[in-house]
Design an enzyme around this catalytic site. Structure first.
Site, mmCIF file in Angstrom:
data_model
loop_
_atom_site.group_PDB
_atom_site.id
_atom_site.type_symbol
_atom_site.label_atom_id
_atom_site.label_comp_id
_atom_site.label_asym_id
_atom_site.label_seq_id
_atom_site.Cartn_x
_atom_site.Cartn_y
_atom_site.Cartn_z
ATOM 1 N N PHE A 1 9.244 8.514 73.493
ATOM 2 C CA PHE A 1 9.696 8.210 72.131
ATOM 3 C C PHE A 1 11.173 8.451 71.906
ATOM 4 O O PHE A 1 11.746 7.958 70.937
ATOM 5 C CB PHE A 1 8.894 9.044 71.109
ATOM 6 C CG PHE A 1 9.366 10.473 70.997
ATOM 7 C CD1 PHE A 1 10.447 10.796 70.182
ATOM 8 C CD2 PHE A 1 8.764 11.497 71.725
ATOM 9 C CE1 PHE A 1 10.912 12.102 70.088
ATOM 10 C CE2 PHE A 1 9.228 12.801 71.650
ATOM 11 C CZ PHE A 1 10.305 13.106 70.828
ATOM 12 N N LYS B 1 5.338 -0.994 78.319
ATOM 13 C CA LYS B 1 4.477 -0.263 77.375
ATOM 14 C C LYS B 1 5.393 0.714 76.644
ATOM 15 O O LYS B 1 5.705 1.796 77.133
ATOM 16 C CB LYS B 1 3.384 0.486 78.164
ATOM 17 C CG LYS B 1 2.111 0.763 77.396
ATOM 18 C CD LYS B 1 2.277 1.626 76.165
ATOM 19 C CE LYS B 1 2.326 3.102 76.440
ATOM 20 N NZ LYS B 1 2.548 3.919 75.227
ATOM 21 N N GLU C 1 4.186 4.619 71.629
ATOM 22 C CA GLU C 1 3.414 4.242 70.432
ATOM 23 C C GLU C 1 4.050 4.834 69.168
ATOM 24 O O GLU C 1 3.697 4.461 68.066
ATOM 25 C CB GLU C 1 1.955 4.690 70.577
ATOM 26 C CG GLU C 1 1.706 6.197 70.642
ATOM 27 C CD GLU C 1 1.944 6.805 72.026
ATOM 28 O OE1 GLU C 1 2.515 6.121 72.906
ATOM 29 O OE2 GLU C 1 1.568 7.980 72.221
ATOM 30 N N LYS C 2 5.011 5.771 69.356
ATOM 31 C CA LYS C 2 5.614 6.397 68.180
ATOM 32 C C LYS C 2 6.761 5.566 67.610
ATOM 33 O O LYS C 2 7.060 5.648 66.430
ATOM 34 C CB LYS C 2 6.119 7.797 68.536
ATOM 35 C CG LYS C 2 4.989 8.717 68.980
ATOM 36 C CD LYS C 2 5.448 10.156 69.053
ATOM 37 C CE LYS C 2 4.289 11.077 69.337
ATOM 38 N NZ LYS C 2 3.928 11.119 70.760
ATOM 39 N N SER D 1 6.807 13.073 79.457
ATOM 40 C CA SER D 1 6.486 14.485 79.729
ATOM 41 C C SER D 1 5.880 14.666 81.122
ATOM 42 O O SER D 1 5.422 13.715 81.745
ATOM 43 C CB SER D 1 5.483 14.965 78.684
ATOM 44 O OG SER D 1 4.268 14.263 78.877
ATOM 45 N N CYS E 1 16.305 14.427 76.882
ATOM 46 C CA CYS E 1 15.896 15.071 78.139
ATOM 47 C C CYS E 1 17.070 15.774 78.789
ATOM 48 O O CYS E 1 16.905 16.606 79.656
ATOM 49 C CB CYS E 1 15.316 14.050 79.094
ATOM 50 S SG CYS E 1 16.526 12.834 79.555
ATOM 51 N N GLU F 1 9.510 23.488 77.799
ATOM 52 C CA GLU F 1 10.531 22.611 77.217
ATOM 53 C C GLU F 1 10.279 22.579 75.706
ATOM 54 O O GLU F 1 9.184 22.204 75.275
ATOM 55 C CB GLU F 1 10.387 21.207 77.802
ATOM 56 C CG GLU F 1 11.397 20.221 77.247
ATOM 57 C CD GLU F 1 11.191 18.801 77.785
ATOM 58 O OE1 GLU F 1 10.038 18.400 77.995
ATOM 59 O OE2 GLU F 1 12.191 18.106 77.973
HETATM 60 P P1 NAD Z 1 4.872 11.583 76.585
HETATM 61 O O1 NAD Z 1 4.621 11.928 77.998
HETATM 62 O O2 NAD Z 1 4.031 12.196 75.547
HETATM 63 O O3 NAD Z 1 4.746 9.999 76.390
HETATM 64 C C1 NAD Z 1 5.410 9.112 77.280
HETATM 65 C C2 NAD Z 1 4.537 7.883 77.508
HETATM 66 O O4 NAD Z 1 3.355 8.263 78.219
HETATM 67 C C3 NAD Z 1 4.083 7.230 76.217
HETATM 68 O O5 NAD Z 1 4.220 5.837 76.363
HETATM 69 C C4 NAD Z 1 2.640 7.657 76.074
HETATM 70 O O6 NAD Z 1 1.840 6.683 75.452
HETATM 71 C C5 NAD Z 1 2.191 7.890 77.508
HETATM 72 N N1 NAD Z 1 1.244 9.001 77.647
HETATM 73 C C6 NAD Z 1 1.315 10.218 77.044
HETATM 74 N N2 NAD Z 1 0.313 11.005 77.454
HETATM 75 C C7 NAD Z 1 -0.423 10.294 78.328
HETATM 76 C C8 NAD Z 1 -1.594 10.566 79.099
HETATM 77 N N3 NAD Z 1 -2.208 11.740 79.034
HETATM 78 N N4 NAD Z 1 -2.074 9.602 79.897
HETATM 79 C C9 NAD Z 1 -1.448 8.406 79.976
HETATM 80 N N5 NAD Z 1 -0.333 8.089 79.263
HETATM 81 C C10 NAD Z 1 0.173 9.017 78.456
HETATM 82 O O7 NAD Z 1 6.431 11.887 76.321
HETATM 83 P P2 NAD Z 1 7.203 11.819 74.945
HETATM 84 O O8 NAD Z 1 6.783 12.961 74.095
HETATM 85 O O9 NAD Z 1 7.146 10.453 74.384
HETATM 86 O O10 NAD Z 1 8.706 12.042 75.445
HETATM 87 C C11 NAD Z 1 9.298 13.312 75.565
HETATM 88 C C12 NAD Z 1 9.321 13.772 77.005
HETATM 89 O O11 NAD Z 1 10.006 12.817 77.801
HETATM 90 C C13 NAD Z 1 10.083 15.072 77.195
HETATM 91 O O12 NAD Z 1 9.386 15.875 78.103
HETATM 92 C C14 NAD Z 1 11.413 14.629 77.773
HETATM 93 O O13 NAD Z 1 12.083 15.593 78.557
HETATM 94 C C15 NAD Z 1 10.965 13.485 78.619
HETATM 95 N N6 NAD Z 1 12.065 12.591 78.913
HETATM 96 C C16 NAD Z 1 12.564 12.616 80.176
HETATM 97 C C17 NAD Z 1 13.635 11.817 80.509
HETATM 98 C C18 NAD Z 1 14.194 11.842 81.877
HETATM 99 O O14 NAD Z 1 14.905 10.904 82.236
HETATM 100 N N7 NAD Z 1 13.902 12.863 82.683
HETATM 101 C C19 NAD Z 1 14.195 10.953 79.548
HETATM 102 C C20 NAD Z 1 13.636 10.942 78.269
HETATM 103 C C21 NAD Z 1 12.575 11.770 77.966
#
Ligand code: NAD
Length: 519
Positions: A172, A196, A199-200, A249, A304, A404
């Site tokens: 998101f 994909k 969703e937020k 994440s 991140c 985090e």
């Molecule tokens: P998230 O993992 O909750 O969601 C990311 C994506 O994964 C979404 O599209 C979501 O629908 C999907 N998803 C979530 N849980 C899932 C599951 N159990 N099974 C399958 N799909 C699932 O992450 P977020 O809260 O949207 O983003 C924040 C996180 O992203 C933080 O940890 C941040 O550090 C990380 N991030 C990392 C970078 C990087 O380059 N290292 C860049 C941006 C964000």
């Protein structure tokens, strides 16, 4: 195209304004070149985090719709892979022009759905735009290699070919930049793509896809399917998808990495972080303080590469006093307010989680120097706001240090020496980024050599590389072999074919030699 714009206007004319109808618009999928409403009855509300207004509804795409998207991407690949690279580049040239044209609209959509300030939202788009600009040079980036006369009259050359259908799963926090880390490189290399979005905040992805279509991307080359875990699992399991890019994440990232790799796919998975800054006693005071404040509280800490943890070498008191002053001076408000420094966090649940982590720090002995938990923002009383928060006397065993936080919370630790500070950073499981602030070249070089982090800053708080390099998180912040964008990004989206050719006058001979050929 009439249908495309019909669906588009029903969604986007209301993205930044309160909806005039009682039902919020549904975010369309993009399948085979058409923006279509999902037939699914299940959907999730996209909520403006500053106001709680429901901006739109994102559908949980059905399996049939997902299959249709994959099938259209598979079909489009047959012609797109043979489209000259110069033509593919021209689509990128046009796309970068259109993103510039619509940058204000994209930024407003991001602020409405994600909450960050408009200025920061422009930065979100701009850092993605730079990847599109880089993709304009795909012909050079995708070049193979050639060695003439590897044996008598025999030449060998390698070609970088596209993989086929690839997919991207987005977080998101950067609704424009992260999709732009993924699909421009993939399609410029000749692949087709299933995106994909989070969703937020799915709106920016849809706007970018409209621009890609307007730029001339043929139908089916880029597809969008919305949803959550089920659609992600379908992407991991699908036999026609060859590679998956993930950013988000660790829980989701490691799940996707194992599930998609088990199906033989390439995966690049960028995950969570706990980025440290080491401040040496000789650091330039004003520049360092500004850097710590901007990188700790900017985007409400939801980057991140946010610098969420500072290790002060040789005493922290005077630095902390100043940090508190700076923190207090920041304006927390809706991202649409022109003087806002930081906006809300993404959801009520995120706010609760962040507040709990702050409380756990206090209960385990950290000192709360600045507490932003009870902030009330006039005019936006229902927003998910947290003001800048600073905890000092933090130690590595505390929950707030191990997790985090992903909010506007700066943790302060102390170390007696640079060695001790480096060892604190290296013991942390994450390895996205780390920075040092110093005027000593000797200290900086030691830090650069010994620090275990993928992206290193020397007097630079958020060292995110531009797209001619790659985004190189390490340790628990990354899984896979080939990083995002830059040369590694092109390598991720291409596979090598090595050709050995022989063009010489062959003497007539009926001698058959079964030994391994040698030159
Ligand atoms: P998230 O993992 O909750 O969601 C990311 C994506 O994964 C979404 O599209 C979501 O629908 C999907 N998803 C979530 N849980 C899932 C599951 N159990 N099974 C399958 N799909 C699932 O992450 P977020 O809260 O949207 O983003 C924040 C996180 O992203 C933080 O940890 C941040 O550090 C990380 N991030 C990392 C970078 C990087 O380059 N290292 C860049 C941006 C964000």
């Amino acid at each position: 195209r009439a249908t495309i714009f019909a669906v588009r206007s029903s969604h986007f004319s209301t993205a930044a304004e309160p909806s005039s109808s009682s039902t919020p618009p549904r975010v369309p999928n993009l399948i085979g070149g058409a923006f279509v409403n999902s037939q699914s009855s299940a959907s999730i509300d996209v909520i403006n985090p500053a106001t709680q207004q429901v901006v739109s509804q994102v559908p949980l795409t059905t399996n049939e719709e997902f299959k249709a998207a994959v099938s259209s991407a598979k079909k489009a690949f047959q012609s797109w892979r043979h489209t000259p690279v110069t033509t593919r580049q021209r689509v990128m040239f046009k796309l970068q022009e259109l993103i510039r044209r619509d940058i204000d609209k994209l930024a407003l959509n991001i602020t409405t759905e994600q909450g960050k300030t408009l200025k920061d939202a422009h930065g979100d788009v701009f850092r993605g735009l730079e990847v599109v600009e880089h993709a304009c040079g795909t012909a050079t980036l995708q070049m193979g290699e050639y060695v003439s006369n590897v044996s008598n009259g025999i030449d060998t050359y390698s070609i970088r070919e596209p993989l086929g259908v690839c997919a991207g799963i987005c977080p998101f926090n950067f609704p424009a930049m992260i999709p732009l880390w993924m699909f421009p490189i993939a399609v410029a290399c000749g692949n087709t793509f299933i995106l994909k979005p989070s969703e937020k905040d799915p709106g920016a992805s849809v706007l970018l896809a409209e621009l890609a279509m307007e730029a001339g991307l043929p139908d089916g080359v880029l597809n969008i399917v919305h949803g959550t875990n089920d659609i992600v699992n379908a992407i991991c399991d699908d036999d026609d998808i060859r590679a998956v890019s993930f950013v988000g994440s660790n829980t989701a990232g490691m799940h996707i990495y194992s599930r998609a790799s088990a199906k033989g796919k390439r995966v690049q998975s960028n995950m969570g972080a706990k980025n440290h800054g080491i401040v040496m006693p000789d650091a330039s005071p004003d520049a360092t303080l500004s850097a710590l404040v901007a990188a700790g509280f900017g985007a409400a800490g939801q980057r991140c590469m946010a610098l969420s943890t500072v290790v002060f070498v040789g005493g922290s008191k005077s630095w902390e006093n100043k940090l508190v002053e700076y923190g207090k001076s920041l304006k927390v408000s809706s991202g649409t307010e022109p003087d806002a420094d930081l906006g809300p966090v993404i959801s009520k649940q995120a706010k609760e989680r962040i507040c709990n982590l702050i409380q756990s720090g206090v209960e385990s002995g950290a000192k709360l120097l600045l507490d932003g938990r009870d902030i009330v923002v006039p005019g936006y009383e229902h927003g998910n706001f947290i003001g800048p928060t600073i905890l000092s006397n933090v130690t590595a065993d505390m929950e707030c240090y191990k997790e985090e936080i992903f909010g506007p919370v700066l943790l302060c630790l102390e170390a007696d020496s640079l060695e001790e500070a480096i060892s604190i950073v290296n013991r942390n499981r994450y390895g996205n980024g780390a920075s040092i602030f110093t005027t000593s070249g000797v200290a900086a070089r030691k830090f650069q050599t010994e620090i275990e982090a993928g992206q290193v800053g020397i007097n630079v708080p958020i060292p995110v590389p531009l797209p001619f390099f790659s985004f190189t998180g390490s340790k628990a912040s990354f899984a896979g072999d080939l990083n995002f964008y830059g040369k590694a990004g092109v390598n991720f989206f291409t596979q090598i074919k090595t050709v050995t050719q022989q063009w010489k006058s062959l003497p007539g001979s009926n001698v058959v030699n079964l030994a391994m050929p040698t030159s």
